[in-house]
Design a protein around this motif. Structure first.
Motif: not given
Lengths: 187, 187
Positions: A17-30
């Motif tokens: 979950a942590r990694q997901a949130l981080e990646l979403f934040a920097e790159r965007g969800f899609d």
DNA sequence: ACACAATATGGCACTTGGTGTCGCAAGTGG
DNA sequence: CCACTTGCGACACCAAGTGCCATATTGTGT
């Protein structure tokens, strides 16, 4: 003894979950694939889906459990209490815990897929709350209306909170919303 | 003259929606592929997505236009009217038109993907309604709360209607819901 | 300490929703 | 009759999600 395996499992889940949130934040969800998340956490795409049923759930991981607890708290309230006061009291308590993170909420609010998933989750919770209210003797339509309106109130509060950049007093907003919508539920 | 092409287009769209609904009803939503629908209507999968952005939208085709009209009607109401009465009046008018079809509603309610898409659509409409209310001078939080609560009311009404197998008086239910939730919006 | 069973994982193939691209056929307008 | 637009099919492609099986890892009983 049955705690070690569960603990690692929860740890992996949290890391995911942590990694997901981080990646979403920097790159965007899609722009982030499930494979990216899994790789970042050191496992395979296939394993990701053993921890979360969908990509969105990496963000809303513990929401299901919350819904269950909310329903239980509703069930545990004094029987003479009206449905609206009951929901107000319970959800007031949850409001603090729900989201202290402005950034996560912004992410959700600005990502259609996540916003959608949130609506979905709340809909499920609503179903459980309705049943809990029904067990208290509230007629179906009243229970349904109360649960739906309470959800709407929380939603409006959340958005108002975002509008003010997290500076508004959420508890006060909750009280205000619940007071404004105070229905004629006997009370 | 610019009517022939548009007419065939709308005709194809309607046929596509019809076939989709039929297949969903007999086979189920998940068990029906977009290719199935397209083939049944005599065209290709690729073309289906030229008529509908998603598979779900074959069911909710004209909902977007409705949202736009609702927002316009809100904008066109007498300026001295309070937000809650305004929404009540407008949505009361729509309630009749929205769904005379019990079966379609049952399909939606029993199919998670469709239910989700409906929530999503309503969320979009809510956004437009909020803007319409804001243009009437309603403060953001009040507008948001009113729009969200109105949506919740309609949702509860729809479900109650299903509970009673379509025998309940929907207009009466709408009035009841709006009255119960009558907020302290000035009035 | 060792074997055995349970379970977590990875890899792979597969389905399906959805999109970009391109070439073709058909309507549209002068 | 000739440009021009526009709808369509076909194809390739991507990503989410699932079923399946082989294999590693780990907890447990003796």
């Amino acid at each position: 003894m049955e705690g070690l395996r569960d603990r690692t499992k929860r740890a992996v889940r949290a890391e995911l979950a942590r990694q997901a949130l981080e990646l979403f934040a920097e790159r965007g969800f899609d722009e982030t694939t499930v494979d990216d998340i899994a790789r970042a956490a050191g496992l395979s795409k296939r394993s990701f889906f053993r921890y979360f049923p969908t990509k969105e759930d990496a963000v809303f991981g513990e929401l299901d459990a919350m819904g269950e607890q909310i329903a239980q708290e509703v069930a545990g309230r004094p029987p003479e209490e009206g449905p609206w006061e009951c929901l107000h009291a319970v959800l007031r308590g949850w409001e603090e815990r729900i989201n202290a993170q402005v950034d996560a909420m912004r992410l959700v609010e600005s990502t259609p897929a996540l916003r959608t998933r949130l609506l979905q989750k709340r809909d499920e919770v609503r179903g459980r709350v309705i049943r809990a209210l029904a067990d208290r003797g509230v007629p179906p339509f009243e229970a349904d209306l109360a649960a739906a309106a309470a959800g709407a109130a929380l939603d409006a509060v959340a958005r108002e909170w975002l509008r003010t950049d997290g500076s508004a007093d959420r508890l006060a907003l909750v009280d205000r919303a619940f007071t404004m919508l105070r229905p004629a539920f006997l009370s």
